[in-house]
Structures are given as structure tokens and as C-alpha cells.
Scaffold this active site. Structure first.
Site, PDB file in Angstrom:
ATOM      1  N   ARG A  50     -11.684  21.711 -41.342  1.00 34.26           N
ATOM      2  CA  ARG A  50     -10.973  21.762 -42.611  1.00 34.26           C
ATOM      3  C   ARG A  50     -10.948  20.391 -43.263  1.00 34.26           C
ATOM      4  NH1 ARG A  50      -5.497  24.463 -40.460  1.00 34.26           N
ATOM      5  NH2 ARG A  50      -5.945  22.906 -38.863  1.00 34.26           N
ATOM      6  N   ASP A  52      -9.625  17.808 -46.437  1.00 33.11           N
ATOM      7  CA  ASP A  52      -8.440  17.614 -47.270  1.00 33.11           C
ATOM      8  C   ASP A  52      -8.785  17.642 -48.751  1.00 33.11           C
ATOM      9  OD1 ASP A  52      -6.740  17.332 -45.086  1.00 33.11           O
ATOM     10  OD2 ASP A  52      -7.054  15.171 -44.958  1.00 33.11           O
ATOM     11  N   TYR A 110     -19.213  12.515 -40.193  1.00 34.69           N
ATOM     12  CA  TYR A 110     -18.674  12.226 -41.516  1.00 34.69           C
ATOM     13  C   TYR A 110     -19.326  10.971 -42.070  1.00 34.69           C
ATOM     14  CZ  TYR A 110     -14.828  15.611 -41.240  1.00 34.69           C
ATOM     15  OH  TYR A 110     -14.086  16.761 -41.168  1.00 34.69           O
ATOM     16  N   ARG A 197     -10.449   8.547 -42.514  1.00 32.65           N
ATOM     17  CA  ARG A 197      -9.929   7.732 -43.610  1.00 32.65           C
ATOM     18  C   ARG A 197      -9.079   6.580 -43.099  1.00 32.65           C
ATOM     19  NH1 ARG A 197      -7.074  12.018 -47.284  1.00 32.65           N
ATOM     20  NH2 ARG A 197      -6.365  10.120 -48.335  1.00 32.65           N
TER      21      ARG A 197
END
Length: 267
Positions: A50, A52, A110, A197
């Protein structure tokens, strides 16, 4: 019931994240609505990871079960005809054996993109995080190497993270410069909420000279999120790809060539 697997590409700028939320525009809702029209019955999709609000995907992997038969081309072409322009199905295939988009995954990759120049970009404002201060990409790469291996990533998890364990296995992190962009490629068996992040925020502080390269090692040791840097913005974050065992026949991004042969999924 047939299980179908899809590869999805999307720009997450206009969405409140992947997961369905009442009264909010989400990627899961848009995809389910599109596929429901093709199936002529309700469809529920399950994703590999999932994302954000504001986060993008170069390749998200999802699956769904459906009792009706449709050609794979119908799911691909028909599904895309019902989707907004910022979401695209890029490939479709039938699932093999017990495939599950989330639980069959070995690793996830990522990419975090930082535009590193004095002025903001008119074109990349929602696709990259802007940093006007010069970044030392080599120092950032050096700092990132302390995170390789299995660690308690408590200093890099969101306060509201619901994972039962803060431990994850980091396969690799590469930080490099391409002209005026600094790119962070990061791969682990799984990620905590805001983990990428938060790592990006720490590495940016190191790249700006606000902390030494071994700050990452110190943060791992103290296991205290409040002592780390601010969470980096979502704009620069892209889910790059998901790696599955070869038995499932899902084409892997070439970045996964770096994985060891015994790489295993997170339990």
C-alpha cells in the site's frame, strides 16, 4: 474462481493513497470500479504494498479473484478504458498456483528522486522532491550502507506504524547522481510505514552536511524515531517493482538481479 494478476503504473498525486477510504479518492477504489465494469460483478483487488497519499508506482502488482471468464486482453484494454489517465494497467496474466500479490513477494524496490538544483521544476513538481542545497551523493551512499542487513528500524518507522515487528532485512541501498537529480534506490524484504521517506530524510540531512555519514548507524542503535530527521515529502517516492519467486512467472525488474539466491519473503 479464477485469479488474475495485474501490473499497475500510477501517478499518486491526486489520490489519498492506495487503500480504499470512504468519501475519498483512492487508487484501489478507481481500479476496483474499472474492473467491476468489465466483470459485471464486484471485484476486490489486493496489492503488493500500500502506497501513501502522493506516492507513485512504476510497477505495483495486484491480484483479484473473479467467477466470470474474460480474455486477458479484455482486462487490459477494457480496464484501461475505464481508468483515469493517471492510472494504467501495463500487463495482465493468470495467477500460478497459490500466488498472492502481497504474501508471495520476496522483496520490494522503491526509488526516491530528489531534484537538486537552485530552482524548482515546473514539470517535476509532483514527481520529485526539491532540495536547493547541494547534496553530496557519495556521502549519502556511504551513510546508507550502514543500513544493509537485518536491523531494528524503529528510528525509521512512523509513530503510527502497525507492524508487529520493527525488524526488516535491507538488501541494498544505492544513492547516485544523474545530472541535477539525486536518486535513492532501496530494496528490502518489506518496509515499515514511512520507512523509505524517513531514510530519505536522514540521508538528505547527511548530504547537506548537517550530520556525519555514520549518523545512520547511530540511529539504528538508539531506536528512537524522535532523534532522526523529518519525514521526506511523498512526491519523490515511487514503488519501483516487486520481486516474486520464479515459479510464479512474474517478470522481475533488473534491479532485483542484485538479490542473493536465498532471498526470502518477510514473515
Amino acid at each position: 474462481m479464477a485469479r488474475i494478476v495485474l501490473g499497475i503504473e500510477y501517478d499518486g498525486t491526486a489520490y489519498a493513497g492506495w487503500q480504499w477510504q470512504a468519501g475519498r479518492r483512492t487508487l484501489q477504489a478507481e481500479l476496483q470500479n474499472a474492473l467491476t465494469k468489465i466483470a459485471d460483478q464486484p471485484v476486490t483487488v489486493h496489492c503488493a504494498g500500500r502506497t501513501d497519499a502522493g506516492v507513485h508506482a512504476l510497477e505495483q502488482v495486484v491480484h483479484f479473484d473473479c467467477a466470470v471468464q474474460r480474455d486477458l486482453k479484455a482486462w487490459l484494454m477494457g480496464g484501461n478504458s475505464q481508468l483515469p489517465d493517471d492510472i494504467r494497467i501495463t500487463w495482465v496474466r493468470p495467477a500460478v498456483a497459490d500466488f498472492h500479490a502481497r504474501y508471495s513477494a520476496i522483496a520490494r524496490f522503491y526509488r526516491y528522486v530528489i531534484l537538486n538544483r537552485p530552482m524548482k521544476s515546473a514539470l517535476l513538481r509532483s514527481q520529485a522532491t526539491w532540495c536547493h542545497q547541494p547534496l553530496d551523493a557519495d556521502k549519502m551512499h556511504m551513510a546508507a550502507q550502514y543500513l544493509i542487513g537485518e536491523h531494528d528500524f524503529s528510528s525509521f518507522r512512523a509513530q503510527g506504524c502497525q507492524s508487529h515487528s520493527p525488524n526488516r532485512f535491507m538488501h541494498f541501498i544505492d544513492v547516485y547522481r544523474q545530472d541535477d537529480r539525486v536518486i535513492i534506490d532501496i530494496c528490502a524484504n518489506a518496509f515499515l510505514h514511512h520507512m523509505v521517506r524517513n531514510i530519505a530524510g536522514v540521508l538528505m540531512n547527511i548530504g547537506m552536511g548537517k550530520a556525519p555519514a555514520d549518523w545512520t548507524a547511530h540511529l539504528l542503535q538508539i531506536k528512537d524515531r524522535s532523534q532522526a530527521a523529518a519525514t521526506a515529502p511523498p512526491y519523490g517516492l515511487h514503488l519501483g517493482g516487486v520481486c516474486y519467486p520464479e515459479q510464479y512467472g512474474i517478470t522481475r525488474h533488473t534491479v532485483f538481479d542484485k538479490l542473493p539466491a536465498d532471498a526470502r519473503r518477510f514473515d
